[in-house]
Design a protein around this motif. Structure first.
Motif, PDB file in Angstrom:
ATOM      1  N   GLU A 124       0.825  -1.204   0.000  1.00  0.00           N
ATOM      2  CA  GLU A 124       0.000   0.000   0.000  1.00  0.00           C
ATOM      3  C   GLU A 124       0.864   1.262   0.000  1.00  0.00           C
ATOM      4  O   GLU A 124       1.916   1.325   0.624  1.00  0.00           O
ATOM      5  N   PHE A 125       0.387   2.264  -0.718  1.00  0.00           N
ATOM      6  CA  PHE A 125       1.018   3.582  -0.714  1.00  0.00           C
ATOM      7  C   PHE A 125       0.549   4.338   0.526  1.00  0.00           C
ATOM      8  O   PHE A 125      -0.604   4.182   0.959  1.00  0.00           O
ATOM      9  N   THR A 129       1.296  12.614   7.730  1.00  0.00           N
ATOM     10  CA  THR A 129       1.120  14.032   8.048  1.00  0.00           C
ATOM     11  C   THR A 129       1.509  14.258   9.501  1.00  0.00           C
ATOM     12  O   THR A 129       1.386  13.371  10.350  1.00  0.00           O
ATOM     13  N   SER A 130       1.981  15.475   9.770  1.00  0.00           N
ATOM     14  CA  SER A 130       2.469  15.777  11.111  1.00  0.00           C
ATOM     15  C   SER A 130       2.516  17.286  11.321  1.00  0.00           C
ATOM     16  O   SER A 130       2.766  18.057  10.381  1.00  0.00           O
ATOM     17  N   ARG A 176      -0.552   8.304   9.763  1.00  0.00           N
ATOM     18  CA  ARG A 176      -0.342   7.637   8.471  1.00  0.00           C
ATOM     19  C   ARG A 176      -1.675   7.453   7.751  1.00  0.00           C
ATOM     20  O   ARG A 176      -2.657   6.991   8.314  1.00  0.00           O
ATOM     21  N   TRP A 177      -1.678   7.826   6.476  1.00  0.00           N
ATOM     22  CA  TRP A 177      -2.843   7.676   5.607  1.00  0.00           C
ATOM     23  C   TRP A 177      -2.471   6.665   4.529  1.00  0.00           C
ATOM     24  O   TRP A 177      -1.624   6.936   3.674  1.00  0.00           O
ATOM     25  N   GLY A 196       5.672   6.862   1.264  1.00  0.00           N
ATOM     26  CA  GLY A 196       6.413   5.622   1.096  1.00  0.00           C
ATOM     27  C   GLY A 196       5.482   4.507   0.649  1.00  0.00           C
ATOM     28  O   GLY A 196       4.320   4.739   0.318  1.00  0.00           O
ATOM     29  N   VAL A 197       6.002   3.293   0.640  1.00  0.00           N
ATOM     30  CA  VAL A 197       5.245   2.112   0.212  1.00  0.00           C
ATOM     31  C   VAL A 197       5.467   1.010   1.238  1.00  0.00           C
ATOM     32  O   VAL A 197       6.618   0.676   1.554  1.00  0.00           O
ATOM     33  N   LEU A 198       4.386   0.453   1.767  1.00  0.00           N
ATOM     34  CA  LEU A 198       4.502  -0.662   2.706  1.00  0.00           C
ATOM     35  C   LEU A 198       5.042  -1.905   1.985  1.00  0.00           C
ATOM     36  O   LEU A 198       4.806  -2.086   0.785  1.00  0.00           O
ATOM     37  N   PRO A 199       5.763  -2.762   2.677  1.00  0.00           N
ATOM     38  CA  PRO A 199       6.318  -3.952   2.025  1.00  0.00           C
ATOM     39  C   PRO A 199       5.234  -4.835   1.412  1.00  0.00           C
ATOM     40  O   PRO A 199       4.152  -5.006   1.976  1.00  0.00           O
ATOM     41  N   VAL A 200       5.539  -5.359   0.251  1.00  0.00           N
ATOM     42  CA  VAL A 200       4.650  -6.331  -0.392  1.00  0.00           C
ATOM     43  C   VAL A 200       4.696  -7.624   0.410  1.00  0.00           C
ATOM     44  O   VAL A 200       5.771  -8.093   0.803  1.00  0.00           O
TER      45      VAL A 200
END
Length: 218
Positions: A124-125, A129-130, A176-177, A196-200
């Motif tokens: 997932e992409f 935000t912070s 995180r969104w 970023g991109v979460l691990p596949v």
């Protein structure tokens, strides 16, 4: 002029390519990779997409500009596209590109991630935000910079930043969104967003990424 909110916005373009264009892009890329004999060692490195793919994607950006400019009104067009390929266990850790130098000839406003193929699980992409001051520099845009005067600029913490800088970014309190757009969708996200991109976990994730740059006259 570029407004700060453009560099912090998120937008999606569903049906960015037609089904026929998607099939054509996959065919061209598969043939290109077979000849090149390699997939990037790291997903974040990418490979410059072949010219035929560049033409198809640039035409798609042109079609989508009315929608994109509702959120990013200063955008003129894309830079060259890079191809990214993720297998199980591969992802991209949080990072931050930031805007270009205020007086650069072309100003990066946003980026586009076109989802060519989705993983079966994971991949997932995300954007983070912070409200933390830790993400920001003390630089502000002045007159004649291409940005609205007073626009503030984030730090640049790229994939190749020092381990200390990346650890500092991971330590920033954030929300995180996460999104899992269907294949064929383009995500447009501001250049000053952590992402970023979460691990596949299972399957293969394929995407193409470009910058969107500003037209100084807009």
């Amino acid at each position: 002029m570029i407004h700060m909110t453009e560099t912090l916005a998120v937008h999606t373009v569903e049906g960015f390519l037609t089904p026929d264009e998607t099939v054509q892009v996959i065919k061209i890329l598969d043939e290109y990779l077979a000849v090149a004999g390699r997939i990037p060692a790291r997903p974040e490195d990418g490979v410059r997409a072949p010219e035929d793919v560049q033409e198809i994607l640039n035409a798609a950006v042109e079609r989508a500009l009315p929608s994109i400019r509702r959120v990013f009104p200063s955008v003129a067009g894309p830079t060259p596209w890079d191809y990214h390929d993720f297998g199980p266990g591969r992802g991209i850790q949080p990072h931050l590109h930031g805007a270009d130098e205020p007086r650069a000839r072309q100003q990066r406003v946003a980026r586009v991630a076109f989802h060519l193929q989705e993983a079966e699980r994971g991949g997932e992409f995300f954007v983070d935000t912070s409200a933390s001051e830790a993400l920001w520099t003390d630089r502000f845009a002045g007159a004649g910079s291409g940005f609205v005067p007073g626009t503030r600029f984030t730090r640049e913490i790229s994939h190749d930043a020092s381990p200390e800088a990346l650890a500092e970014l991971r330590a920033v309190p954030r929300t995180r969104w996460t999104s899992a757009p269907p294949a064929g969708t383009a995500i447009v996200y501001g250049a000053q967003l952590v992402h970023g991109v979460l691990p596949v976990v299972e399957g293969r994730l394929r995407k193409l990424i470009t910058n969107l740059v500003a037209d100084p006259s807009r």
